[in-house]
Design a protein around this motif. Sequence first.
Motif, PDB file in Angstrom:
ATOM      1  N   ASP A  45       0.889  -1.052   0.094  1.00 15.82           N
ATOM      2  CA  ASP A  45      -0.175  -0.041   0.023  1.00 15.82           C
ATOM      3  C   ASP A  45       1.023   1.220  -0.021  1.00 15.82           C
ATOM      4  OD1 ASP A  45      -1.633   2.023   0.343  1.00 15.82           O
ATOM      5  OD2 ASP A  45      -2.986   1.274   2.162  1.00 15.82           O
ATOM      6  N   ARG A  46       1.198   1.725  -0.978  1.00 16.35           N
ATOM      7  CA  ARG A  46       2.406   2.578  -1.421  1.00 16.35           C
ATOM      8  C   ARG A  46       2.019   3.914  -0.754  1.00 16.35           C
ATOM      9  NH1 ARG A  46       3.809   0.963  -7.621  1.00 16.35           N
ATOM     10  NH2 ARG A  46       4.826  -1.252  -7.061  1.00 16.35           N
ATOM     11  N   PHE A  47       0.917   4.243  -0.609  1.00 20.06           N
ATOM     12  CA  PHE A  47       0.651   5.651  -0.123  1.00 20.06           C
ATOM     13  C   PHE A  47       0.091   5.662   1.325  1.00 20.06           C
ATOM     14  CE2 PHE A  47       0.448   7.149  -4.537  1.00 20.06           C
ATOM     15  CZ  PHE A  47       0.938   8.317  -4.502  1.00 20.06           C
ATOM     16  N   ALA A  48       0.202   4.566   1.903  1.00 21.61           N
ATOM     17  CA  ALA A  48       0.018   4.424   3.644  1.00 21.61           C
ATOM     18  C   ALA A  48       0.956   5.139   4.323  1.00 21.61           C
ATOM     19  CB  ALA A  48       0.073   2.821   3.864  1.00 21.61           C
ATOM     20  N   GLY A  49       0.413   6.172   5.043  1.00 23.20           N
ATOM     21  CA  GLY A  49       1.532   6.941   5.983  1.00 23.20           C
ATOM     22  C   GLY A  49       2.016   7.992   5.141  1.00 23.20           C
ATOM     23  N   VAL A  50       1.948   8.145   3.725  1.00 28.63           N
ATOM     24  CA  VAL A  50       2.605   9.243   2.980  1.00 28.63           C
ATOM     25  C   VAL A  50       1.822  10.431   2.971  1.00 28.63           C
ATOM     26  CG1 VAL A  50       3.661   9.597   0.688  1.00 28.63           C
ATOM     27  CG2 VAL A  50       3.740   7.310   1.622  1.00 28.63           C
ATOM     28  N   GLN A  51       2.441  11.535   3.301  1.00 27.89           N
ATOM     29  CA  GLN A  51       1.905  12.874   3.164  1.00 27.89           C
ATOM     30  C   GLN A  51       1.825  13.424   1.651  1.00 27.89           C
ATOM     31  OE1 GLN A  51       3.596  15.090   6.293  1.00 27.89           O
ATOM     32  NE2 GLN A  51       2.174  14.682   7.761  1.00 27.89           N
ATOM     33  N   TRP A  52       0.963  13.674   1.301  1.00 21.43           N
ATOM     34  CA  TRP A  52       0.734  14.351  -0.242  1.00 21.43           C
ATOM     35  C   TRP A  52      -0.156  15.293  -0.480  1.00 21.43           C
ATOM     36  CZ3 TRP A  52      -3.303  13.342  -3.499  1.00 21.43           C
ATOM     37  CH2 TRP A  52      -4.142  12.387  -3.206  1.00 21.43           C
ATOM     38  N   SER A  53      -0.026  16.068  -1.392  1.00 19.48           N
ATOM     39  CA  SER A  53      -1.227  17.226  -1.501  1.00 19.48           C
ATOM     40  C   SER A  53      -1.359  16.930  -3.095  1.00 19.48           C
ATOM     41  CB  SER A  53      -0.632  18.639  -1.195  1.00 19.48           C
ATOM     42  OG  SER A  53       0.287  18.940  -1.833  1.00 19.48           O
ATOM     43  N   ALA A  54      -2.463  17.430  -3.947  1.00 16.93           N
ATOM     44  CA  ALA A  54      -2.706  17.370  -5.167  1.00 16.93           C
ATOM     45  C   ALA A  54      -2.148  18.773  -5.796  1.00 16.93           C
ATOM     46  CB  ALA A  54      -4.244  17.313  -5.153  1.00 16.93           C
ATOM     47  N   GLY A  55      -1.473  18.509  -6.791  1.00 13.23           N
ATOM     48  CA  GLY A  55      -0.838  19.395  -7.795  1.00 13.23           C
ATOM     49  C   GLY A  55      -1.717  20.197  -8.453  1.00 13.23           C
ATOM     50  N   SER A  56      -1.362  21.025  -9.412  1.00 17.73           N
ATOM     51  CA  SER A  56      -2.030  21.644 -10.297  1.00 17.73           C
ATOM     52  C   SER A  56      -3.084  20.885 -11.250  1.00 17.73           C
ATOM     53  CB  SER A  56      -1.410  22.698 -11.220  1.00 17.73           C
ATOM     54  OG  SER A  56      -0.700  21.987 -12.095  1.00 17.73           O
ATOM     55  N   GLY A  57      -2.595  19.837 -11.657  1.00 19.09           N
ATOM     56  CA  GLY A  57      -3.316  18.845 -12.433  1.00 19.09           C
ATOM     57  C   GLY A  57      -4.100  17.616 -11.642  1.00 19.09           C
ATOM     58  N   GLY A  58      -4.246  17.975 -10.302  1.00 21.88           N
ATOM     59  CA  GLY A  58      -4.781  16.983  -9.416  1.00 21.88           C
ATOM     60  C   GLY A  58      -4.324  15.913  -8.756  1.00 21.88           C
TER      61      GLY A  58
END
Length: 205
Positions: free
Chosen positions: A98-111
Amino acid sequence: MTESRDAAVPFTARDFRTTLGRFPTGVVVVAAVVDSSPAGLAVNSFTSVSLDPPLVAFCVDRGSSTWPAIRRAGGFTVSILAAGQDDLCMTFASKGADRFAGVQWSAGSGGHPRIEGAVAWLDCSIHRVDEAGDHQIVLGEVHDLVLHDRPSLLFHGGRFADLVTRPSAEQPEKSRPAEVALAGLHGLDVATPFFDVLSARLDRN
């Protein structure tokens, strides 16, 4: 001492991989939001291609289970990983995780996902995909980017490595013959945007 090979003896896939592994690269995460969920994979075959239009490229294994989903999204964000993001890189290189588990990210201009703590983000649309043996070459057109002042994560010889920079501006001209020769090689300054920047820098120094 450099080990030599008999040219008459065919090289193996392992020889090929080991040899190319001696070329240091950065590491990026290519990610997109697909069906409202983030999907991403780690890539070290990332490179600049063109300044006008702004194009980048990476290679992905045709057996990848993640790339087809990203391709359907029609675009992606490239997050250039920073020094210290080794574990994150390994997660995005692992199958079945589950590669995004616990990973902080935000949506860029392209979503699409921008990984927090990265050196830079490039928001891209898919410009073209070409078949190349057991891989596909993906060209992305960059529509937006953000750069942070952080050291990059490097990969060399099958291991993560640290970047050590030399303050060339403080070195006398006569002590930089290799750099001067590099800038003068015909065609090198147009090979990639990287060499454009290097050539301009050497001209200023």
